[in-house]
Motif scaffolding. Structure first.
Motif, PDB file in Angstrom:
ATOM      1  N   GLN A 105       4.620 -12.094 -11.345  1.00  0.00           N
ATOM      2  CA  GLN A 105       4.179 -12.748  -9.734  1.00  0.00           C
ATOM      3  C   GLN A 105       2.833 -13.093  -9.753  1.00  0.00           C
ATOM      4  O   GLN A 105       1.870 -12.058 -10.456  1.00  0.00           O
ATOM      5  N   LEU A 159      -0.647 -13.388  -8.154  1.00  0.00           N
ATOM      6  CA  LEU A 159      -1.860 -13.156  -7.458  1.00  0.00           C
ATOM      7  C   LEU A 159      -2.988 -14.250  -7.348  1.00  0.00           C
ATOM      8  O   LEU A 159      -3.446 -14.606  -8.339  1.00  0.00           O
ATOM      9  N   ASP A 195      -6.179 -11.926  -2.634  1.00  0.00           N
ATOM     10  CA  ASP A 195      -5.512 -11.081  -2.881  1.00  0.00           C
ATOM     11  C   ASP A 195      -5.627  -9.071  -3.120  1.00  0.00           C
ATOM     12  O   ASP A 195      -5.085  -9.383  -2.669  1.00  0.00           O
ATOM     13  N   PHE A 196      -7.119  -9.955  -3.658  1.00  0.00           N
ATOM     14  CA  PHE A 196      -7.322  -8.415  -4.236  1.00  0.00           C
ATOM     15  C   PHE A 196      -9.101  -8.028  -4.783  1.00  0.00           C
ATOM     16  O   PHE A 196      -9.680  -9.710  -4.830  1.00  0.00           O
TER      17      PHE A 196
END
Length: 91
Positions: free
Chosen positions: A58, A60, A64-65
Motif C-alpha cells: 500500500q 502512503l 498520511d503520516f
C-alpha cells in the motif's frame, strides 16, 4: 515493516537517485531531518514511506503520516536507524 524494508528503500533511493525516487514514491526532499546510513544521508519520511509500500503493498502519501520526531523519525529510530536534525549550510 522491518529494518529490511527500510534497507530495501535505501537501496532503491541509491539506484534511482533522488528525483526518480521522489517521483516513483510520491515524496519530496527532506527539510528538517536526515537518515544517516553508511555515511550517507537520506530523506527519512520518503524512505519510511517507500519501506511501508514494500512491506504492505500500500502506498502512503506524504500527508498520511508525520515526518518529524513523532512520526518517521521515531519509527526509524525504533527500527535501529539513526536520524538527526539536518545540518544547515553555513552562511
Amino acid at each position: 515493516m522491518t529494518d529490511a524494508d527500510v534497507l530495501r528503500a535505501i537501496k532503491e533511493y541509491d539506484r534511482l537517485g533522488p528525483e526518480r525516487f521522489f517521483s516513483a514514491h510520491g515524496f519530496a526532499p527532506t527539510t528538517t531531518y536526515e537518515l544517516v546510513w553508511e555515511q550517507r544521508f537520506y530523506p527519512p519520511k520518503a524512505i519510511l514511506g517507500a519501506a511501508y509500500e514494500f512491506a504492505t503493498g500500500q502506498r502512503l502519501a506524504s500527508g498520511d503520516f508525520e515526518g518529524g520526531k513523532a512520526g518517521a523519525v521515531r519509527v526509524l529510530g525504533q527500527l535501529g536507524f539513526t536520524v538527526r536534525e539536518k545540518r544547515r549550510p553555513a552562511k
